[in-house]
Design a protein around this motif. Structure first.
Motif, PDB file in Angstrom:
ATOM      1  N   VAL A  44       3.213  14.749  34.392  1.00  0.00           N
ATOM      2  CA  VAL A  44       3.287  15.186  32.998  1.00  0.00           C
ATOM      3  C   VAL A  44       2.763  16.615  32.864  1.00  0.00           C
ATOM      4  N   SER A  45       1.670  16.932  33.553  1.00  0.00           N
ATOM      5  CA  SER A  45       1.134  18.287  33.519  1.00  0.00           C
ATOM      6  C   SER A  45       2.145  19.281  34.087  1.00  0.00           C
ATOM      7  N   ALA A  46       2.784  18.921  35.211  1.00  0.00           N
ATOM      8  CA  ALA A  46       3.793  19.800  35.812  1.00  0.00           C
ATOM      9  C   ALA A  46       4.980  19.994  34.873  1.00  0.00           C
ATOM     10  N   LEU A  47       5.440  18.920  34.245  1.00  0.00           N
ATOM     11  CA  LEU A  47       6.565  19.019  33.312  1.00  0.00           C
ATOM     12  C   LEU A  47       6.193  19.880  32.112  1.00  0.00           C
ATOM     13  N   TYR A  64       4.104  22.295  32.066  1.00  0.00           N
ATOM     14  CA  TYR A  64       4.090  23.690  32.525  1.00  0.00           C
ATOM     15  C   TYR A  64       5.508  24.259  32.580  1.00  0.00           C
ATOM     16  N   LEU A  65       6.429  23.511  33.123  1.00  0.00           N
ATOM     17  CA  LEU A  65       7.805  24.001  33.245  1.00  0.00           C
ATOM     18  C   LEU A  65       8.460  24.173  31.879  1.00  0.00           C
ATOM     19  N   LEU A  66       8.185  23.269  30.958  1.00  0.00           N
ATOM     20  CA  LEU A  66       8.712  23.428  29.601  1.00  0.00           C
ATOM     21  C   LEU A  66       8.119  24.664  28.927  1.00  0.00           C
ATOM     22  N   SER A  67       6.860  24.960  29.239  1.00  0.00           N
ATOM     23  CA  SER A  67       6.236  26.173  28.696  1.00  0.00           C
ATOM     24  C   SER A  67       6.919  27.421  29.230  1.00  0.00           C
ATOM     25  N   LEU A  68       7.265  27.399  30.521  1.00  0.00           N
ATOM     26  CA  LEU A  68       8.005  28.532  31.083  1.00  0.00           C
ATOM     27  C   LEU A  68       9.364  28.688  30.419  1.00  0.00           C
ATOM     28  N   PHE A  69       9.991  27.577  30.055  1.00  0.00           N
ATOM     29  CA  PHE A  69      11.273  27.646  29.343  1.00  0.00           C
ATOM     30  C   PHE A  69      11.086  28.343  27.995  1.00  0.00           C
ATOM     31  N   ILE A  70       9.998  28.029  27.295  1.00  0.00           N
ATOM     32  CA  ILE A  70       9.715  28.699  26.022  1.00  0.00           C
ATOM     33  C   ILE A  70       9.520  30.196  26.244  1.00  0.00           C
ATOM     34  N   LEU A  71       8.817  30.553  27.325  1.00  0.00           N
ATOM     35  CA  LEU A  71       8.618  31.965  27.639  1.00  0.00           C
ATOM     36  C   LEU A  71       9.950  32.665  27.904  1.00  0.00           C
ATOM     37  N   LEU A  72      10.822  31.998  28.647  1.00  0.00           N
ATOM     38  CA  LEU A  72      12.128  32.584  28.952  1.00  0.00           C
ATOM     39  C   LEU A  72      12.945  32.795  27.681  1.00  0.00           C
ATOM     40  N   GLN A 131      -1.325  24.774  26.764  1.00  0.00           N
ATOM     41  CA  GLN A 131      -2.473  23.929  26.428  1.00  0.00           C
ATOM     42  C   GLN A 131      -2.175  22.457  26.711  1.00  0.00           C
ATOM     43  N   PHE A 132      -0.908  22.066  26.589  1.00  0.00           N
ATOM     44  CA  PHE A 132      -0.527  20.690  26.925  1.00  0.00           C
ATOM     45  C   PHE A 132      -0.660  20.462  28.433  1.00  0.00           C
ATOM     46  N   ALA A 133      -0.243  21.462  29.229  1.00  0.00           N
ATOM     47  CA  ALA A 133      -0.362  21.341  30.678  1.00  0.00           C
ATOM     48  C   ALA A 133      -1.825  21.288  31.092  1.00  0.00           C
ATOM     49  N   TYR A 134      -2.663  22.136  30.485  1.00  0.00           N
ATOM     50  CA  TYR A 134      -4.087  22.151  30.810  1.00  0.00           C
ATOM     51  C   TYR A 134      -4.739  20.806  30.483  1.00  0.00           C
ATOM     52  N   THR A 135      -4.473  20.322  29.274  1.00  0.00           N
ATOM     53  CA  THR A 135      -5.169  19.122  28.813  1.00  0.00           C
ATOM     54  C   THR A 135      -4.744  17.887  29.598  1.00  0.00           C
ATOM     55  N   SER A 136      -3.446  17.740  29.862  1.00  0.00           N
ATOM     56  CA  SER A 136      -3.009  16.578  30.642  1.00  0.00           C
ATOM     57  C   SER A 136      -3.551  16.645  32.065  1.00  0.00           C
ATOM     58  N   LEU A 145       3.303  11.554  25.613  1.00  0.00           N
ATOM     59  CA  LEU A 145       3.297  12.325  24.376  1.00  0.00           C
ATOM     60  C   LEU A 145       3.087  13.810  24.624  1.00  0.00           C
ATOM     61  N   TYR A 146       2.440  14.165  25.746  1.00  0.00           N
ATOM     62  CA  TYR A 146       2.182  15.584  26.020  1.00  0.00           C
ATOM     63  C   TYR A 146       3.480  16.385  26.203  1.00  0.00           C
ATOM     64  N   PRO A 147       4.348  16.025  27.155  1.00  0.00           N
ATOM     65  CA  PRO A 147       5.587  16.816  27.283  1.00  0.00           C
ATOM     66  C   PRO A 147       6.502  16.678  26.071  1.00  0.00           C
ATOM     67  N   LEU A 148       6.383  15.566  25.340  1.00  0.00           N
ATOM     68  CA  LEU A 148       7.167  15.430  24.113  1.00  0.00           C
ATOM     69  C   LEU A 148       6.767  16.520  23.118  1.00  0.00           C
TER      70      LEU A 148
END
Length: 474
Positions: free
Chosen positions: A181-184, A186-194, A223-228, A257-260
């Protein structure tokens, strides 16, 4: 296969390969060391006798370096350590040890990219060229070398994140779920950055507005990646003591719920331009609910086994002191967000996020000691046990002092005490200073204990392979 070493008598023995997480851990320790150096230089840049000899705006440059190296690079590198330990590369149900070993030894490209990124960031910050932008979540130095370094860091970390997602589910093991979940996230966050970068050419505004627009969304997502990752570290520390989180089925639901939450955030950035979202409450609302609900649930699920450990009447080891202080400090940061008014640009805002990220940091410190111990490295037992108290107490006093100062109108991102008009405000500043000294001492103790163990030859690994799924490389 292990490496062959020649013994004094002319024979040969097989040395087991080093665990795959160890190079990432060593890189994280080097990164944190330079974050501490930047913090010391920030203090010097505030000194009147030294400031005239430093380049213009060097205080802000150093502040960018300290925050990015300590609260972005180090935390994410520790996330990569967690992804490889809890979800080993190539490990799936039914695969043999040879396949696991093969996977554990692969994927060095990501490490090299991340290391190059950290080096470029440090060099650009020390030279001090470019315009510093104290943007939210990810401060930025407007210089091509810094931009390249930050990009390489993010790119390199995506390697272990993708490999973590490709590993098996571990039959629903909560630790494996948490790491994935933490890895996912992180990757979703990179998508937002892109998405934000692709829309940047159409954004009009000042340099500060454009930089904030780019990093506002990814900062919330991280913050979702950090917390999970922090919660997963809690579960690992509990498991190392022979205890499990109550209701693992509920734990899996809360982890989902985190990656959601990050996915909802990503949809918002697909629908609207990043500058309009910078001026909107949408990202903060998503983070408040998306992080608050599952993390509150995990606190409840973790309290029972933690209280069980505290009630045993035995001397607490570093696993429980780290877990205890992480829970306390993170809860304090969450309470500041819930009950404190963070709408004003005062030091109440950094008080909140220093406490929250302090809780994440302490969890990763305890995780470091535990991973080194399992692999045969020997962190000093006394300091490993005491250090979380020292660092945790420092963060608590520092955050309380900042929050108290913010109540009296202390502006954020502003050095000096010219704003202080009453003795109570000065008392808050002094409390913050005492906390800062304790936190620095605790951080230095962590670096000395962890680095001494991580850069020394390992002894015989501890045979506890069932504690963390997929412990390998030993």
């Amino acid at each position: 296969m292990g490496k062959v070493e020649m013994e004094r008598g002319g024979g040969a023995r097989l040395r087991p390969p080093l665990p795959a997480f160890l190079p990432w851990l060593r890189l994280s320790l080097v990164t944190l060391t330079f974050a501490g150096v930047m913090a010391g230089l920030v203090a010097l840049a505030r000194t009147p006798a030294v400031k005239p000899f430093l380049p213009r705006e060097y205080f802000s440059v150093l502040l960018v370096g300290h925050v990015d190296l300590a609260f972005v690079a180090w935390v994410l590198l520790m996330g990569a350590v967690l992804w490889q330990v809890a979800v080993p590369i190539g490990m799936e149900e039914g695969k043999g040890g040879a396949e696991l070993a093969s996977g554990m030894n692969g994927g060095r490209g990501g490490l090299y990219f991340s290391a190059a990124g950290v080096v470029l960031m440090i060099l650009s910050l020390l030279v001090g060229r470019g315009t510093p932008v104290l943007s939210h979540y990810i401060p930025y130095l407007a210089h091509p070398v810094f931009a390249l370094g930050l990009g390489l860091l993010f790119l390199g970390l995506s390697g272990p994140a993708f490999r973590a997602l490709g590993a098996g589910s571990g039959n629903g093991d909560p630790v494996r779920w948490g790491a994935r979940v933490s890895a996912l996230s992180y990757l979703l966050s990179l998508f937002i950055l892109l998405v934000s970068l692709l829309r940047l050419p159409g954004i009009e505004g000042t340099l500060e507005e454009r930089v904030n627009a780019v990093f506002w969304g990814v900062g919330h997502g991280l913050q979702f990646a950090y917390t999970s990752a922090m919660v997963t570290a809690w579960l690992i520390l509990l498991r190392a003591r022979g205890r499990e989180m109550v209701r693992p089925d509920m734990g899996r639901f809360l982890f989902a719920l985190y990656p959601l939450g990050v996915a909802v955030l990503a949809l918002g950035y697909l629908a609207r331009d990043p500058l309009s979202l910078l001026r909107s409450s949408f990202p903060s609302d998503v983070m408040s609910w998306g992080l608050g609900v599952p993390t509150a649930g995990f606190l409840l699920l973790t309290v029972r086994p933690l209280v069980g450990e505290l009630g045993r009447g035995e001397r607490l080891d570093f696993r429980i002191t780290s877990l205890l202080m992480s829970v306390i400090v993170y809860t304090l940061g969450g309470a500041m967000a819930v009950f404190g008014d963070l709408s004003q640009q005062t030091t109440r805002i950094p008080a909140h996020y220093h406490a929250v990220l302090g809780g994440v940091t302490i969890a990763f410190m305890g995780l470091t000691y535990e991973l080194l111990r399992r692999e045969g490295f020997r962190p000093g037992e006394f300091w490993a046990r005491v250090q979380p108290y020292l660092y945790g107490a420092g963060v608590v006093l520092f955050a309380l002092g900042m929050f108290w100062g913010g109540v009296h109108g202390a502006p954020r991102k502003t050095p000096g005490a010219e704003w202080a008009r009453d003795p109570v405000a000065l008392l808050a500043l002094n409390l913050m200073g005492v906390g800062a000294l304790l936190a620095v001492a605790g951080g230095l103790a962590y670096l000395l204990v962890a680095a001494r163990a991580a850069f020394s030859p390992p002894r015989r690994p501890v045979a506890e392979s069932s504690d963390i799924p997929g412990r390998g490389g030993s």
